[in-house]
Design an enzyme around this catalytic site. Structure first.
Site, PDB file in Angstrom:
ATOM      1  N   ASP A  96    -102.313 -96.855  -6.736  1.00  0.00           N
ATOM      2  CA  ASP A  96    -101.169 -96.454  -6.607  1.00  0.00           C
ATOM      3  C   ASP A  96    -100.943 -95.659  -7.729  1.00  0.00           C
ATOM      4  OD1 ASP A  96     -98.442 -96.044  -5.785  1.00  0.00           O
ATOM      5  OD2 ASP A  96     -97.657 -97.755  -6.722  1.00  0.00           O
ATOM      6  N   GLU A 150    -102.828 -92.722  -3.051  1.00  0.00           N
ATOM      7  CA  GLU A 150    -101.443 -92.353  -2.448  1.00  0.00           C
ATOM      8  C   GLU A 150    -101.102 -90.730  -2.431  1.00  0.00           C
ATOM      9  OE1 GLU A 150     -97.554 -94.691  -2.757  1.00  0.00           O
ATOM     10  OE2 GLU A 150     -96.791 -92.789  -3.232  1.00  0.00           O
ATOM     11  N   ASP A 204     -96.150-102.044  -7.948  1.00  0.00           N
ATOM     12  CA  ASP A 204     -97.320-101.128  -7.985  1.00  0.00           C
ATOM     13  C   ASP A 204     -98.667-101.959  -7.547  1.00  0.00           C
ATOM     14  OD1 ASP A 204     -95.937 -98.946  -9.787  1.00  0.00           O
ATOM     15  OD2 ASP A 204     -95.053-101.124 -10.247  1.00  0.00           O
TER      16      ASP A 204
END
Lengths: 187, 187
Positions: A7, A68, A141
């Protein structure tokens, strides 16, 4: 298949390694968050993240990196740092000879919770459940990195089938064009 | 001071090396555009740009890298690739021990043409003139990379003075606080 989910972020970058079989069973191997000080130069902060990802690749030997896919929606300043980190992660993975898969936040949410519009808490709850974790991974996260890795485990077979179907369709079209051309020449 | 200017981009990434003295005199050392095929995986395209920048650092030995600061304004898809490249360039520079300076498009235009809203053709014309080039550098990404490097040569002394002034101001404030605290203790 072992997946390193990332992430991306400059202030906090989530890292999560998940091992998946062919089915829905997945288990967590490692999870952490890399932090870099906002006062430091961007190049140094990116290097710190790159060092961490390289360290995780060496230690956990993933087969693929799931990152991501970043969109410019909300805070433009933050998004640019996030995109820079995602580029650095893709570079590090590529140089390590690993494939990189990008998944959008809605693809991750949909894969893990069934809804592309699920909230952060719902994603964390489902990640905790499907990975049978004793406690919810914090901060968000960390949970997001695991969610990305789980999403990749579950989407990868489908993506592979789609890629195969595309190759087959292209071959069929090629044969079809060749036969048409031959028929035209024979006329 | 030798500056490597980078106009980041995945499809075309401009690279330009400019040598500047203390004054306004600048001269071009090298300029080129790195292209990567849109059909290739992002990780491979980022690696191609990283390889090129590392090659230029080794060959041209710049003292600093000047990179365009990316904003999410127009095409979001393109902007994300551009931000990824800028992150990769900053990483490569940082790992080579070089400082990285980011300049916005308007700072570059203002430095080179006098107007932050100048058009591409005007920037190319001024770059050609100030660097006494025989022909206008093409494509625009090449001219933009040189413009970034020229901008850095001209802005760097001012930025250095501002940074020094900030350090001095912080010291003055610190002394002032210390004297106030001493005065309070003496009361």
């Amino acid at each position: 298949m072992r997946v390193l989910g990332v992430d991306p972020g400059l202030t906090r970058c989530g890292l999560g390694v998940v091992e998946g079989g062919g089915g829905r069973a997945v288990h967590a191997v490692a999870v952490d968050v890399v932090r870099t000080p906002p006062g430091e130069a961007v190049a140094q902060r990116l290097a710190a993240v790159a060092d961490a990802v390289e360290g995780w690749i060496a230690e956990h030997r993933p087969d693929v990196i799931a990152v991501e896919r970043v969109f410019a929606q909300h805070n433009v300043r933050t998004v640019m740092g996030t995109a820079q980190v995602s580029g650095v992660v893709a570079l590090v993975a590529g140089r390590a000879g690993l494939p990189v898969a990008f998944h959008t936040p809605s693809e991750v949410k949909a894969a893990v919770t069934g809804s592309g519009r699920a909230g952060k808490e719902q994603v964390t709850a489902m990640v905790t459940r499907v990975l049978s974790l004793g406690a919810a991974p914090r901060p968000a996260d960390a949970a997001d990195a695991l969610a990305l890795a789980v999403c990749h485990c579950w989407r990868a077979p489908m993506l592979a089938r789609m890629a195969e179907a595309e190759v087959r369709a292209a071959e069929v079209a090629k044969h079809h064009r060749a036969r048409l051309a031959a028929a035209r020449r024979a006329r």
